[in-house]
Design a protein around this motif. Structure first.
Motif, PDB file in Angstrom:
ATOM      1  N   ILE A 170      74.357  16.806 113.436  1.00 35.61           N
ATOM      2  CA  ILE A 170      73.347  17.759 113.777  1.00 35.61           C
ATOM      3  C   ILE A 170      72.736  18.182 112.446  1.00 35.61           C
ATOM      4  O   ILE A 170      73.346  18.193 111.583  1.00 35.61           O
ATOM      5  CB  ILE A 170      74.459  18.988 114.165  1.00 35.61           C
TER       6      ILE A 170
ATOM      7  N   THR B  36      70.423  21.331 110.862  1.00 38.15           N
ATOM      8  CA  THR B  36      69.814  22.845 111.204  1.00 38.15           C
ATOM      9  C   THR B  36      68.776  23.193 110.578  1.00 38.15           C
ATOM     10  O   THR B  36      68.170  22.352 109.575  1.00 38.15           O
ATOM     11  CB  THR B  36      70.980  23.995 110.532  1.00 38.15           C
TER      12      THR B  36
ATOM     13  N   LEU C 164      66.174  20.943 111.961  1.00 36.29           N
ATOM     14  CA  LEU C 164      66.529  21.142 113.500  1.00 36.29           C
ATOM     15  C   LEU C 164      65.268  21.571 114.263  1.00 36.29           C
ATOM     16  O   LEU C 164      64.905  20.802 115.297  1.00 36.29           O
ATOM     17  CB  LEU C 164      67.584  22.167 113.715  1.00 36.29           C
TER      18      LEU C 164
ATOM     19  N   ASN D 266      79.902  21.188 114.721  1.00 33.65           N
ATOM     20  CA  ASN D 266      80.130  22.156 115.678  1.00 33.65           C
ATOM     21  C   ASN D 266      78.746  22.882 115.554  1.00 33.65           C
ATOM     22  O   ASN D 266      78.620  23.872 114.737  1.00 33.65           O
ATOM     23  CB  ASN D 266      81.429  22.921 114.861  1.00 33.65           C
ATOM     24  N   ARG D 267      77.955  22.816 116.415  1.00 29.34           N
ATOM     25  CA  ARG D 267      76.716  23.316 116.557  1.00 29.34           C
ATOM     26  C   ARG D 267      76.838  25.083 116.651  1.00 29.34           C
ATOM     27  O   ARG D 267      75.900  25.749 116.182  1.00 29.34           O
ATOM     28  CB  ARG D 267      76.037  23.014 117.871  1.00 29.34           C
ATOM     29  N   GLU D 268      77.667  25.410 117.548  1.00 29.27           N
ATOM     30  CA  GLU D 268      77.908  26.888 117.480  1.00 29.27           C
ATOM     31  C   GLU D 268      78.211  27.666 116.127  1.00 29.27           C
ATOM     32  O   GLU D 268      77.842  28.867 116.037  1.00 29.27           O
ATOM     33  CB  GLU D 268      79.225  27.280 118.516  1.00 29.27           C
TER      34      GLU D 268
ATOM     35  N   LEU E  88      77.213  26.390 113.210  1.00 33.98           N
ATOM     36  CA  LEU E  88      75.931  26.473 112.565  1.00 33.98           C
ATOM     37  C   LEU E  88      74.951  27.539 113.073  1.00 33.98           C
ATOM     38  O   LEU E  88      74.273  28.304 112.276  1.00 33.98           O
ATOM     39  CB  LEU E  88      75.120  25.045 112.726  1.00 33.98           C
TER      40      LEU E  88
END
Length: 345
Positions: free
Chosen positions: A2, A4, A8, A254-256, A258
């Motif tokens: 992932i 950000t 992103l 863990n995208r949440e 970030l």
């Protein structure tokens, strides 16, 4: 993996087959540059600078900087006694060639990897103006006047404000009017509390996924910056902050987590727009040695020590930022832009 922040936003370019290429933009830039070097279209000794390369890719400098780090670690480009990188290895000086889309294989049939949004043209200077203004309290922001002042359409102004909203620099009130959020000491403390709690956790989870070559390139940049300080540009300082707090943490799966960190990253922007721009460069370097300590722990796979070192770094940085903002409030009063109106307390 992932990625950000800006990285992103810069994923999802169309592939040659018409599908969606979901790889991060910096990896696709790296691949294009590597192929151009291998084919000889980029000659040995050619000077590569972030700005011109970013322009060719319709990109910002951040993914280009990351691509350069990977190419340097692979030995395809090298540093020299000057700004930028040189293609290939050796001792020769820079060969100043004019980079073209054709040299990189970005012709009409292989267009740039991403069409740059119109708001990017005004964003950086607008963010700086907003950060400086936020030190002096809450302001109402008129979208129409902003568009007129920047010579853009209203949608472009709205898109830039939406980006600022994602970082918590502006918000909409109950009547859906844009408002500049004041930067007072309590807000700085609140944002730092979020960073202290979440960044070490994100780093622990990201550590196994950070490519060793990329991490090594970041460490080298820190060592060179420490030796050169204070003879560093604001862009170089910002790049070092980006390496640890955005690029490394961006590997956290863990995208949440970030997403929760995104607004707190506003504090990095505060330092960027004060140090060396509207404020003097600190006599003692403000964070480079602390960043190096984090990377030393990552080098030996001591995630617990890396996380604790990062937590300490964020904690001790708070008084420095508060002091800089307080001095800015005393020493610098920005001109009031036509699109901003102070809001009485």
């Amino acid at each position: 993996m992932i990625v950000t922040g800006q990285a992103l936003a810069e994923t999802g370019a169309e592939s040659a087959e018409g599908g969606l290429d979901k790889s991060p933009l910096y990896l696709r830039i790296r691949e294009v540059l590597a192929e151009a070097i291998a084919s000889g279209r980029l000659p040995k000794g050619a000077l590569l600078l972030e700005g011109p390369v970013a322009t060719l890719f319709s990109s910002t400098r951040t993914p280009v900087r990351q691509a350069f780090a990977l190419l340097e670690a692979a030995g395809q480009i090298r540093r020299f006694d000057g700004r930028g990188f040189l293609v290939g290895q050796g001792r020769g000086g820079p060969k100043r060639v004019v980079l073209t889309a054709e040299m990189l294989g970005l012709d009409e049939e292989a267009p740039a990897l991403r069409k740059a949004p119109a708001w990017e043209a005004i964003y950086e200077s607008l963010e700086r103006e907003m950060v400086h203004l936020s030190v002096f309290g809450r302001h109402r922001i008129n979208e129409v006047e902003l568009a007129r002042a920047r010579g853009v359409g209203r949608q472009v102004a709205r898109d830039a404000l939406t980006r600022l909203e994602a970082l918590g620099i502006v918000e909409k009130d109950e009547r859906m009017r844009w408002t500049l959020v004041p930067l007072d000491e309590q807000r700085m403390r609140d944002l730092h509390d979020i960073r202290v709690a979440l960044e070490p956790l994100a780093l622990s989870q990201a550590a196994p996924f950070i490519p060793p070559a990329e991490r090594h390139a970041m460490t080298l940049r820190l060592e060179e910056a420490l030796a050169a300080y204070p003879d560093l540009s604001v862009e170089a300082m910002d790049g070092l902050e980006t390496d640890l707090h955005i690029t490394c943490l961006g590997y956290c799966p863990n995208r949440e987590l970030l997403i929760a960190l995104r607004r707190a990253r506003f504090m990095l922007n505060v330092s960027k727009h004060i140090i060396g721009v509207s404020h003097r460069m600190p006599a003692d370097e403000p964070f480079i040695a602390e960043h190096l300590a984090v990377f030393r722990a990552l080098d030996v796979d001591d995630r617990a020590r890396a996380a604790e070192t990062l937590r300490h770094h964020i904690t001790v940085s708070l008084p420095k930022v508060i002091d800089r903002v307080a001095e800015l409030r005393v020493a610098h009063r920005p001109d009031m832009p036509a699109y901003a109106t102070p809001v009485a307390r």
